[in-house]
Write an enzyme that holds these catalytic residues in place. Structure first.
Site, PDB file in Angstrom:
ATOM      1  N   GLU A 288      42.684  12.741  68.625  1.00  0.00           N
ATOM      2  CA  GLU A 288      43.556  12.431  67.499  1.00  0.00           C
ATOM      3  C   GLU A 288      43.851  10.857  67.733  1.00  0.00           C
ATOM      4  OE1 GLU A 288      47.497  14.031  65.379  1.00  0.00           O
ATOM      5  OE2 GLU A 288      47.129  14.567  67.573  1.00  0.00           O
ATOM      6  N   LYS A 350      44.181  16.615  57.696  1.00  0.00           N
ATOM      7  CA  LYS A 350      45.210  17.586  58.190  1.00  0.00           C
ATOM      8  C   LYS A 350      46.085  17.901  57.017  1.00  0.00           C
ATOM      9  CE  LYS A 350      48.422  18.002  61.861  1.00  0.00           C
ATOM     10  NZ  LYS A 350      49.246  17.504  62.790  1.00  0.00           N
ATOM     11  N   CYS A 403      45.637  18.527  66.195  1.00  0.00           N
ATOM     12  CA  CYS A 403      46.996  18.683  66.770  1.00  0.00           C
ATOM     13  C   CYS A 403      47.495  20.128  66.643  1.00  0.00           C
ATOM     14  CB  CYS A 403      47.898  17.779  66.493  1.00  0.00           C
ATOM     15  SG  CYS A 403      49.571  17.645  67.221  1.00  0.00           S
TER      16      CYS A 403
END
Length: 528
Positions: A288, A350, A403
């Protein structure tokens, strides 16, 4: 209060202890519940002391037995104290994020850790309120509490963006083959069963019928464990022609976002990626926000990537991305896929953003008080559209998870285009060598079992891994180490029941446990 129905000449000491817990009042009952919650959290990884649940759960249930149905405040405070102790231990790792820039954020740490633990405990308080209001006792209380705590956990994973971290069902991470039952009932179903099994010792104080029924329910645990161990005997099939390389650069969080480190971080990723055997690698995976610049907008970066990728290797990397088509140039936390010529062929943004990290809840209220989100980009991140399956060249399409998106069992993958593997990029460097990275990995592992999909996980400081669809580690890079992991891509399994039916399986379990609680309920013999 009459408890004579539970007394047995063979168990005088156990009965006296039970009566002592039932007769606690005021702060003493809350203190016992709080300590039981502290102990219960030790069942989670990395400690994995799951037998402690067999003590903690019966203790708090005995305390609840001593509360009259009309004493709503007492039941709420006991349930909240139990949850607060549990989540204080389970979520303490969040405090490490405030040490990265201690001068700016350290003062916020106690508010964040204690505040989050207290908020999560409210769900458990609700479960305690319901079972005491119904006047449940003995095995009826065990079954009812398991059902309503599962409902509370289901709500915790959905309301106010949801935060299902540290569900009690995660204790199965240390219970061998039992974790395979996640493929049938999912994480919240496991929570129900784990709490039910942990509470069964309470039936020892009940009538013979309860003891026999508890023995039958207890038998489900070794049977589930044995079924899981048999399931784990399956050989792992691989996708032909695919070789993955995961890069774990281990960049300390204090250095990761300094602009003067951009060149050295990019060079370190390239150096790690180009180790021996790169010519056989089809997919290179970086973690990430791998580099502290907009990699898809950097012609210099793309020029340097071309010889590394050699026209053959795809790069899958986490990156901050600016949406130039948006009038306000929205900032996204993204996964970007580059082909062998370093051209962008796919993007994923995301869509489950971290409250307090990537956006500040109640911003207008909290900013005047000095609160700030931890990730420092202008404004807040913008959420993406939702789950999607991304093209991956010679490999099947993959589901992208950034994440903490991997902690959610629901809406994990596209409902119309099922992927054949998962890619989870994360940066757990915020949390140092705490329990957080271990719990994060355990939850990601449960997702593979629930979905029957393998996962390639790239974490900046670890723990990176390739996990097969049964939750077995094919390769792994330990926390806090620099390195690469080369691996074949395991082949996906057909969708297991949880992947097909989702939480309908949980609903059946909750209804069965709730019905059992009602059937076992006795008329109350309590005195005012």
């Amino acid at each position: 209060m009459d408890t004579s129905y539970q007394k047995s000449p063979a168990q005088p000491r156990l009965t006296r202890l039970a009566d002592t817990l039932r007769n606690l009042r005021g702060w003493k009952r809350c203190l016992v519940a709080f300590v039981a919650g502290l102990a219960a959290a030790l069942a989670l990884p990395p400690t994995g002391v799951w037998p402690v649940l067999g003590l903690a759960v019966p203790v708090v249930l005995l305390v609840l037995e001593g509360i009259e149905p009309c004493q709503r405040r007492a039941s709420l405070t006991v349930g909240w104290a139990f949850g607060f102790g549990y989540f204080l231990v389970a979520l303490h790792w969040i405090g490490f994020a405030f040490l990265v820039d201690a001068k700016t954020y350290l003062w916020m740490m106690p508010f964040a850790v204690a505040g989050l633990a207290g908020a999560m405990a409210l769900y458990w308080a609700g479960a305690a309120l319901v079972v005491t209001a119904l006047g449940l006792r003995g095995l009826s209380l065990v079954s009812g509490f398991a059902a309503w705590l599962a409902v509370a956990e289901w709500l915790r994973g959905r309301l106010f963006t949801g935060f299902p971290w540290a569900a009690p069902g995660l204790a199965v991470d240390g219970m061998g083959g039992l974790a395979q039952t996640a493929s049938l009932i999912g994480m919240t179903g496991l929570t129900l069963m784990v709490v039910l099994w942990a509470g069964l010792p309470l039936a020892l104080l009940g009538p013979r019928r309860d003891k026999w029924l508890a023995a039958v329910l207890a038998l489900l645990l070794p049977l589930g464990w044995l079924w899981g161990e048999i399931r784990l005997q399956q050989a792992m099939d691989i996708v032909p022609g695919v070789k993955l390389r995961i890069v774990q650069p281990n960049i300390p969080q204090q250095q990761k976002w300094r602009e003067d480190n951009a060149r050295s971080i990019f060079d370190e990723l390239k150096t790690q990626s180009s180790q021996s055997g790169l010519e056989t690698v089809t997919h290179l995976i970086w973690p990430e926000t791998a580099v502290p610049f907009l990699i898809d907008e950097s012609e210099v970066a793309r020029t340097e990537l071309r010889p590394l990728l050699g026209g053959r290797t795809l790069l899958i990397t986490g990156s901050i991305r600016r949406d130039s088509t948006d009038a306000e140039s929205a900032i996204h936390n993204s996964i970007i896929v580059f082909d062998g010529e370093a051209s962008v062929i796919a993007r994923y943004d995301k869509w489950r953003l971290v409250p307090g990290g990537e956006f500040l809840p109640f911003r207008r209220l909290l900013e005047p008080l000095g609160f700030r989100k931890v990730v420092t980009v202008p404004g807040s991140f913008t959420a993406g559209a939702g789950p999607m399956t991304m093209a991956a060249g010679t490999a099947p399409g993959f589901g992208a998870l950034i994440c903490y998106e991997a902690i959610f069992p629901q809406d994990l993958v596209s409902a119309v285009d099922r992927p054949q593997w998962l890619v989870n990029v994360t940066n757990d460097g915020w949390f140092g060598h705490s329990t957080g990275p271990h719990q994060h990995l355990a939850q990601a592992r449960l997702r593979t079992i629930e979905q029957g999909l393998p996962m390639a996980r790239a974490a900046n400081t670890g723990i990176s891994a390739v996990i097969d669809p049964l939750g077995r580690f094919v390769s792994i890079l330990p926390l806090g180490e620099k390195g690469i992991a080369d691996s074949a891509l395991p082949r996906a399994l057909p969708p297991p029941p949880y992947a097909r039916f989702g939480d309908w399986c949980l609903l059946v379990l909750v209804l069965c446990a709730a019905a059992l609680a009602i059937v076992l309920k006795r008329p109350s013999a309590r005195k005012g």
